[in-house]
Scaffold this active site. Structure first.
Site, short mmCIF file in Angstrom:
data_model
loop_
_atom_site.label_atom_id
_atom_site.label_comp_id
_atom_site.label_asym_id
_atom_site.label_seq_id
_atom_site.Cartn_x
_atom_site.Cartn_y
_atom_site.Cartn_z
N ALA A 117 2.67 -2.36 4.09
CA ALA A 117 2.43 -1.35 5.12
C ALA A 117 1.99 -2.11 6.36
O ALA A 117 1.25 -3.09 6.25
CB ALA A 117 1.32 -0.41 4.66
N HIS A 150 -3.40 0.60 -4.34
CA HIS A 150 -2.80 -0.54 -5.03
C HIS A 150 -3.17 -0.48 -6.51
O HIS A 150 -4.33 -0.68 -6.87
CB HIS A 150 -3.35 -1.86 -4.49
N TYR A 179 -8.82 -10.53 2.33
CA TYR A 179 -9.98 -9.79 2.86
C TYR A 179 -10.85 -9.19 1.75
O TYR A 179 -11.98 -8.81 1.99
CB TYR A 179 -9.55 -8.70 3.87
N GLU A 180 -10.33 -9.14 0.53
CA GLU A 180 -11.15 -8.66 -0.60
C GLU A 180 -12.13 -9.75 -1.05
O GLU A 180 -12.96 -9.50 -1.92
CB GLU A 180 -10.26 -8.27 -1.79
N ASN A 191 1.75 3.43 10.75
CA ASN A 191 1.05 3.93 11.95
C ASN A 191 1.43 3.05 13.11
O ASN A 191 1.84 1.91 12.90
CB ASN A 191 -0.48 3.84 11.73
N SER A 231 0.82 -1.22 0.00
CA SER A 231 0.00 0.00 0.00
C SER A 231 0.84 1.26 0.00
O SER A 231 1.68 1.43 0.89
CB SER A 231 -0.83 0.07 1.28
N HIS A 262 -5.67 -9.31 -1.77
CA HIS A 262 -5.67 -9.74 -0.37
C HIS A 262 -6.85 -10.67 -0.14
O HIS A 262 -7.89 -10.54 -0.79
CB HIS A 262 -5.85 -8.53 0.56
N MET A 309 -2.03 -7.07 6.88
CA MET A 309 -3.05 -7.95 6.29
C MET A 309 -2.59 -8.62 4.99
O MET A 309 -3.42 -9.02 4.17
CB MET A 309 -4.32 -7.14 6.02
N SER A 310 -1.29 -8.70 4.80
CA SER A 310 -0.80 -9.32 3.56
C SER A 310 0.43 -10.15 3.87
O SER A 310 0.68 -10.49 5.02
CB SER A 310 -0.44 -8.22 2.55
N HIS A 324 -7.31 4.40 6.58
CA HIS A 324 -6.51 3.89 5.45
C HIS A 324 -5.84 5.02 4.66
O HIS A 324 -4.71 4.86 4.18
CB HIS A 324 -7.38 3.03 4.53
N1 HPA Z 1 -3.08 -3.07 11.23
C1 HPA Z 1 -3.19 -3.94 10.21
N2 HPA Z 1 -2.74 -3.68 9.00
C2 HPA Z 1 -2.15 -2.49 8.79
C3 HPA Z 1 -2.01 -1.53 9.81
C4 HPA Z 1 -2.49 -1.85 11.11
O1 HPA Z 1 -2.41 -1.06 12.07
N3 HPA Z 1 -1.37 -0.46 9.27
C5 HPA Z 1 -1.14 -0.76 7.97
N4 HPA Z 1 -1.60 -1.98 7.67
#
Ligand code: HPA
Length: 274
Positions: free
Chosen positions: A115, A63, A87-88, A237, A32, A85, A213-214, A249
């Site tokens: 990310a 993406h 989750y999609e 973050n 990302s 992903h 998440m990847s 996001h």
């Molecule tokens: N959690 C999960 N996935 C992420 C995060 C997070 O805080 N930041 C970027 N991708």
């Protein structure tokens, strides 16, 4: 999908790509907001995921969906600009199709980038972290089902999944650009909701340093089929409960964009050392 169907899909996609591009030894999957890396490549050739047989288009903001081959100081690399992903709504088998395709194409090294949310209190937003290991907490495994023996063994050892030699190469690249590269354990979760503060406390207790998440399914499938894998995570973050306030996001994309220049340099130097 049966192994025979998988081999046939991989061959079809591979033949299509080989007809358009010459294939280098190293591939990079961009996470990302890290897609800007592609701008630094010379003599680029691009194929949209839409045009590649058996590929799925990504639906996530930040993406793009293209396969790019280009050069860094004359050295060629293949880039997946954007990934799909679970989750999609994709199965993990679909998620790792592009990874397995790399093996079919003849690629040797894969640099996975992403990310993530920082769990380790020594990290701060904007840090780039070398992935030294992972915890697969997605609740699934991409190797579930009948094993495609032509790709790899039924029970792959995971000790060196995050290839020790490639980790040294990334560290050397960081030294070259005088970047203080920290390392850590990536916790892979399904998403798409961010974690609760209680979950982050649990992951910290389990030994996790960052969460995303990847990546984990791709690393498992890549190691299974014999690709050497390295990983660089961008802490966009601090994770829930550590971060004050709510996660968004678009902030995550912005933060990834801000570290783009350093990220590009680190990946460039890594590729040049391979
Ligand atoms: N959690 C999960 N996935 C992420 C995060 C997070 O805080 N930041 C970027 N991708």
């Amino acid at each position: 999908m049966s192994p025979e169907q998988l081999y046939s899909n991989l061959e079809e996609a591979s033949t299509f790509i080989k007809g358009k591009l010459s294939i280098p030894d190293t591939a990079i999957t961009l996470g990302s907001g890290l897609g800007l890396f592609v701008d630094s490549l010379k003599n680029k050739k691009t194929i949209s995921y839409n045009d590649i047989p058996h590929f799925h288009q990504t639906t996530v903001a930040g993406h793009a969906g293209s396969l790019v081959v280009g050069e860094i100081q004359g050295k060629s690399v293949l880039v997946f600009q954007g990934r799909i992903h679970a989750y999609e709504g994709h199965s993990f088998e679909e998620v790792v199709f592009p990874t397995r395709l790399l093996k079919t194409l003849g690629v040797k090294n894969l640099i996975l980038t992403n990310a993530s949310g920082g769990i380790n209190s020594k990290y701060k937003a904007g840090d780039l972290i070398l992935i030294e290991d992972h915890l697969n907490l997605t609740g699934a495994n991409p190797l579930h089902g009948k094993n495609p023996e032509r790709l790899g063994t039924r029970f792959p050892d995971m000790t060196n999944a995050w290839n020790f030699d490639l980790q040294e190469v990334v560290k050397k690249a960081a030294k070259k650009i005088a970047y203080d590269l920290k390392k850590g354990v990536y916790v892979g979760v399904l998403g798409p909701s961010y974690e609760t503060p209680a979950e982050i406390r649990m992951y910290r207790g389990l030994g996790g340093d960052m969460v995303g998440m990847s990546t984990v399914a791709e690393a498992i499938a890549a190691h299974h089929c014999g690709l050497k894998v390295a990983g660089i995570s961008c802490i966009t973050n601090m994770a829930a409960g550590i971060h004050q306030g709510e996660l968004d996001h678009s902030d995550i994309k912005d933060q990834a964009n801000q570290v783009s220049a350093t990220f590009v340099n680190l990946v460039k130097e890594t590729v040049l050392l391979l």
